[in-house]
Motif scaffolding. Structure first.
Motif, PDB file in Angstrom:
ATOM      1  N   TRP A   1       0.813  -1.209   0.000  1.00 36.50           N
ATOM      2  CA  TRP A   1       0.000   0.000   0.000  1.00 36.50           C
ATOM      3  C   TRP A   1       0.848   1.260   0.000  1.00 36.50           C
ATOM      4  O   TRP A   1       1.727   1.441   0.835  1.00 36.50           O
ATOM      5  N   VAL A   2       0.546   2.145  -0.941  1.00 27.25           N
ATOM      6  CA  VAL A   2       1.162   3.471  -0.989  1.00 27.25           C
ATOM      7  C   VAL A   2       0.295   4.463  -0.222  1.00 27.25           C
ATOM      8  O   VAL A   2       0.794   5.341   0.480  1.00 27.25           O
ATOM      9  N   LEU A   3      -1.021   4.314  -0.339  1.00 33.06           N
ATOM     10  CA  LEU A   3      -1.986   5.122   0.414  1.00 33.06           C
ATOM     11  C   LEU A   3      -2.801   4.196   1.308  1.00 33.06           C
ATOM     12  O   LEU A   3      -3.245   3.135   0.865  1.00 33.06           O
ATOM     13  N   LYS A   4      -2.997   4.619   2.545  1.00 33.05           N
ATOM     14  CA  LYS A   4      -3.662   3.749   3.522  1.00 33.05           C
ATOM     15  C   LYS A   4      -4.796   4.505   4.229  1.00 33.05           C
ATOM     16  O   LYS A   4      -4.567   5.221   5.194  1.00 33.05           O
ATOM     17  N   GLY A   5      -5.984   4.373   3.696  1.00 35.77           N
ATOM     18  CA  GLY A   5      -7.153   4.966   4.343  1.00 35.77           C
ATOM     19  C   GLY A   5      -7.156   6.471   4.380  1.00 35.77           C
ATOM     20  O   GLY A   5      -7.515   7.069   5.404  1.00 35.77           O
ATOM     21  N   VAL A   6      -6.777   7.118   3.278  1.00 33.60           N
ATOM     22  CA  VAL A   6      -6.723   8.585   3.238  1.00 33.60           C
ATOM     23  C   VAL A   6      -8.118   9.158   3.012  1.00 33.60           C
ATOM     24  O   VAL A   6      -8.846   8.735   2.106  1.00 33.60           O
ATOM     25  N   SER A   7      -8.471  10.136   3.801  1.00 33.96           N
ATOM     26  CA  SER A   7      -9.739  10.861   3.632  1.00 33.96           C
ATOM     27  C   SER A   7      -9.443  12.352   3.685  1.00 33.96           C
ATOM     28  O   SER A   7      -8.648  12.811   4.517  1.00 33.96           O
ATOM     29  N   LEU A   8     -10.060  13.099   2.773  1.00 35.86           N
ATOM     30  CA  LEU A   8      -9.889  14.549   2.785  1.00 35.86           C
ATOM     31  C   LEU A   8     -11.085  15.197   2.102  1.00 35.86           C
ATOM     32  O   LEU A   8     -11.823  14.556   1.352  1.00 35.86           O
ATOM     33  N   GLU A   9     -11.256  16.490   2.363  1.00 35.22           N
ATOM     34  CA  GLU A   9     -12.343  17.240   1.732  1.00 35.22           C
ATOM     35  C   GLU A   9     -11.847  18.644   1.420  1.00 35.22           C
ATOM     36  O   GLU A   9     -11.303  19.330   2.291  1.00 35.22           O
ATOM     37  N   ALA A  10     -11.980  19.013   0.133  1.00 39.44           N
ATOM     38  CA  ALA A  10     -11.599  20.351  -0.287  1.00 39.44           C
ATOM     39  C   ALA A  10     -12.833  21.058  -0.826  1.00 39.44           C
ATOM     40  O   ALA A  10     -13.527  20.536  -1.700  1.00 39.44           O
ATOM     41  N   LYS A  11     -13.112  22.238  -0.301  1.00 42.74           N
ATOM     42  CA  LYS A  11     -14.272  22.996  -0.731  1.00 42.74           C
ATOM     43  C   LYS A  11     -13.944  23.772  -2.010  1.00 42.74           C
ATOM     44  O   LYS A  11     -12.767  24.034  -2.296  1.00 42.74           O
ATOM     45  N   PRO A  12     -14.967  24.158  -2.793  1.00 42.29           N
ATOM     46  CA  PRO A  12     -14.715  24.934  -4.020  1.00 42.29           C
ATOM     47  C   PRO A  12     -13.898  26.188  -3.732  1.00 42.29           C
ATOM     48  O   PRO A  12     -14.190  26.939  -2.795  1.00 42.29           O
ATOM     49  N   GLY A  13     -12.840  26.384  -4.510  1.00 42.52           N
ATOM     50  CA  GLY A  13     -11.992  27.562  -4.352  1.00 42.52           C
ATOM     51  C   GLY A  13     -10.950  27.455  -3.264  1.00 42.52           C
ATOM     52  O   GLY A  13     -10.140  28.365  -3.078  1.00 42.52           O
ATOM     53  N   GLU A  14     -10.927  26.346  -2.501  1.00 37.99           N
ATOM     54  CA  GLU A  14      -9.979  26.198  -1.386  1.00 37.99           C
ATOM     55  C   GLU A  14      -8.597  25.808  -1.897  1.00 37.99           C
ATOM     56  O   GLU A  14      -8.463  25.104  -2.900  1.00 37.99           O
ATOM     57  N   ARG A  15      -7.554  26.263  -1.203  1.00 38.92           N
ATOM     58  CA  ARG A  15      -6.184  25.895  -1.523  1.00 38.92           C
ATOM     59  C   ARG A  15      -5.697  24.872  -0.507  1.00 38.92           C
ATOM     60  O   ARG A  15      -5.649  25.162   0.688  1.00 38.92           O
ATOM     61  N   VAL A  16      -5.344  23.703  -1.012  1.00 32.61           N
ATOM     62  CA  VAL A  16      -4.897  22.611  -0.150  1.00 32.61           C
ATOM     63  C   VAL A  16      -3.446  22.287  -0.501  1.00 32.61           C
ATOM     64  O   VAL A  16      -3.123  22.025  -1.671  1.00 32.61           O
ATOM     65  N   ALA A  17      -2.574  22.314   0.485  1.00 30.32           N
ATOM     66  CA  ALA A  17      -1.167  21.955   0.273  1.00 30.32           C
ATOM     67  C   ALA A  17      -0.917  20.573   0.858  1.00 30.32           C
ATOM     68  O   ALA A  17      -1.507  20.202   1.886  1.00 30.32           O
ATOM     69  N   ILE A  18      -0.063  19.804   0.184  1.00 25.56           N
ATOM     70  CA  ILE A  18       0.274  18.454   0.640  1.00 25.56           C
ATOM     71  C   ILE A  18       1.779  18.368   0.773  1.00 25.56           C
ATOM     72  O   ILE A  18       2.518  18.626  -0.191  1.00 25.56           O
ATOM     73  N   VAL A  19       2.244  18.036   1.970  1.00 24.33           N
ATOM     74  CA  VAL A  19       3.687  17.933   2.221  1.00 24.33           C
ATOM     75  C   VAL A  19       3.978  16.567   2.827  1.00 24.33           C
ATOM     76  O   VAL A  19       3.090  15.843   3.272  1.00 24.33           O
ATOM     77  N   GLY A  20       5.248  16.252   2.837  1.00 19.34           N
ATOM     78  CA  GLY A  20       5.676  14.970   3.390  1.00 19.34           C
ATOM     79  C   GLY A  20       6.989  14.557   2.768  1.00 19.34           C
ATOM     80  O   GLY A  20       7.495  15.196   1.834  1.00 19.34           O
ATOM     81  N   SER A  21       7.549  13.503   3.287  1.00 20.83           N
ATOM     82  CA  SER A  21       8.844  13.038   2.785  1.00 20.83           C
ATOM     83  C   SER A  21       8.699  12.457   1.381  1.00 20.83           C
ATOM     84  O   SER A  21       7.612  12.077   0.952  1.00 20.83           O
TER      85      SER A  21
END
Length: 586
Positions: free
Chosen positions: A353-373
């Motif tokens: 598994w590369v992704l394990k149970g990921v949940s997220l919600e982005a509203k219209p017009g929202e800016r979401v940043a994703i960081v990590g190693s």
């Protein structure tokens, strides 16, 4: 491995649109074969009616008839060669287009798992081998087959006993051909595979020529190419050995049969059972019969190579496209831009598994940043939105619609993507900015260039927007390519924008310029920013920290700093506890 019959019928299916021309070609082949069969019979009349009976009128008729016979054969030969090549070339063109189109739609998982040069070899080398089978081999098979049967009929008519003796060797010949064909088919696979590897070696070295020069590995790459050439040469020579041995063995068997017939037939002439003309005609047909059989040996070889190429082509065509539009897609209309992921699990390889149970919600017009190693699954997570892949578990939804229920074209047209390494196509800047948006006007292109901050630079060029950028955009700097990529992503006014480490390879000054362009591009759009440099995402509405396939933290820049978790750790690594500088995340 598919059966020969299955491959034959499948190839035959490609002839349906051109069936009329194919029938005309077959008619010309029959005429050409008939004209080929008649001359030895004329030899009988020349010997019995002219040389022995001394009939001058027969000589005149035979001489004129021979000329007209070969005129007819020439016309028929031209007809079947032109028509069969036309049909064959069209079939191969259709197959090549279908193969290329299928490759364009195949799973990225499959494409990335192959060497590009090997896939290119299927479209070029394998299709060329198949082209030879469809045009030359089929002509030889039909023409020489009909010629063989016609000559066999005359042989039986002249003296069926001698014919039986002659064809006593036929079972041996058939056994040799069958055994050789199986061997040649295996050799054919080997030849095509080695040729594909050779193409892949060249493609890889030339596409990475800067790396080759940088590490001074020209000799290493030359040696790799030489080694692959030797392997290709070895495979080719193995095929030549089998084919040459087959041709020689068949010829020896046929000559031995001819010598036996000459002895038996000569004895029958001496005893009055045959006329001299009949023996000459019989031997003539037998001599001419060598040619169809020799051609058959070549046909067997080329057909096995063609079948091997066909199997490799159909193996690609039979590989299913994992991602496709549903039969009755949900009308999407204009997206608002709401993105939801619910308990998403994804693996490139089963259970890894590369992704394990990921949940997220982005509203219209929202800016979401994703960081990590590095390797934490950030890009993979974003690839699920335009359905480059489908998760094994969970769901991805846009405006409440599961992406699997949407038309792929409609979905992807409303998503703009700026990759870390923006690959530009060979062509003008106009072509690259409007890439994938044929309805774009010059005003649309200029507006997108303004937003991306590249308009002034383009205007400074001698040819402006018509300037050629070279393959992969090599004539532009990294920052210029990034800004062209931003313009390309936003020209269609997408409702969702994905920026995948778009500034990670740029220096501070250029990064600032591109960051400004990105800020303009994100206005009014749901935006996802994958970033290593935390300075570029401080203004994000939500920052998600992805760690080992899971979202370990989420919140604003200030909230995450206060919590003192992984985000704070990454921040301290880059800024050393302050904000005086930064460097790439380890």
């Amino acid at each position: 491995m598919k059966s020969k019959k299955h491959i034959y019928f499948r190839l035959l299916g490609y002839t349906k649109p051109y069936f009329g021309r194919l029938l005309a070609a077959l008619g010309c082949m029959v005429l050409s074969s008939v004209f080929t069969v008649i001359p030895p019979w004329l030899l009988k009349n020349v010997v019995d009616d002219v040389l022995i009976a001394k009939k001058m009128m027969v000589l005149n008729v035979l001489s004129i008839g021979l000329v007209f016979l070969f005129i007819g054969k020439g016309i028929a030969s031209y007809g079947h060669q032109y028509l069969m090549n036309w049909v064959g070339q069209r079939i191969v063109m259709d197959l090549r287009v279908r193969l290329y189109d299928h490759m364009q739609r195949m799973s990225l998982r499959y494409i990335y798992g192959k060497r590009v040069g090997e896939l290119m070899s299927r479209i070029t080398n394998d299709v060329n081998v198949l082209q030879n089978m469809v045009t030359t081999v089929i002509v030889d098979l039909v023409v020489q087959g009909i010629t063989f049967l016609g000559m066999l009929g005359f042989l039986i008519y002249i003296n069926w006993r001698l014919t039986l003796v002659t064809f006593a060797v036929l079972p041996v010949t058939v056994w040799i051909l069958d055994h050789a064909s199986k061997k040649l088919r295996i050799v054919g696979h080997s030849i095509q595979e080695e040729l594909a590897r050779l193409s892949a070696t060249v493609q890889e070295a030339l596409s990475a020529i800067r790396i080759v020069r940088s590490f001074v590995t020209e000799d290493l790459e030359s040696n790799r190419f030489k080694d692959q050439n030797k392997a290709n040469f070895k495979a080719l020579m193995h095929g030549v050995q089998v084919q040459s041995a087959l041709s020689g063995i068949i010829e020896v068997i046929l000559i031995a049969a001819l010598a036996l017939i000459l002895w038996l037939g000569g004895r029958d002439v001496i005893y009055g059972a045959l006329t001299p003309g009949e023996l000459i005609a019989f031997l003539g047909y037998l001599g001419f019969l060598v040619q169809p059989i020799r051609v058959f040996t070549r046909v067997v070889s080329n057909m096995q190579l063609g079948l091997a190429a066909s199997e490799r082509i159909f193996a690609i065509l039979d590989t299913p496209c994992e991602i496709h539009s549903p039969k009755n897609p949900v009308p999407l209309g204009t997206l608002k831009g709401a993105v939801t992921m619910d308990d998403v699990w994804f693996a490139y390889v089963d259970e890894q598994w590369v992704l394990k149970g990921v949940s997220l919600e982005a509203k219209p017009g929202e800016r979401v940043a994703i960081v990590g190693s590095t390797g934490g699954g950030k890009s993979t997570l974003m690839d699920l939105i335009p359905r480059f892949y489908d998760p094994q578990r969970g769901s991805v939804s846009l405006d409440g619609h599961n992406v699997k229920s949407l038309d792929l074209v409609e979905l992807r047209k409303q998503i703009g993507i700026v990759p870390q390494d923006p690959v530009l196509m060979k062509g003008s800047l106009t072509f690259n900015i409007a890439y994938g948006f044929p309805d774009a006007t010059m005003e649309d292109i200029i507006r997108a260039a303004h937003i991306a901050g590249i308009h002034d630079f383009i205007q400074s060029l001698p040819e402006g927007y018509e300037t050629e950028v070279g393959e992969r955009g090599v004539t532009l700097s990294g920052g210029q390519r990034q800004r062209v990529a931003i313009a390309r992503a936003i020209i269609r006014n997408p409702r969702i924008l994905i920026l995948d480490e778009a500034t990670s390879s740029l220096d501070v000054a250029v990064e600032s310029q591109v960051q400004e362009a990105m800020e303009k591009a994100m206005e009014g759009r749901t935006s996802f920013v994958i970033a290593h440099r935390l300075s570029t995402i401080r203004n994000a509405d939500t920052i998600l920290v992805l760690n080992e396939g899971k979202i370990s933290e989420s919140g604003s820049h200030e909230e995450l700093l206060v919590r003192g978790g992984l985000y704070r750790h990454l921040y301290d690594l880059q800024f050393g506890g302050g904000e005086t500088g930064y460097e790439s995340t380890p």
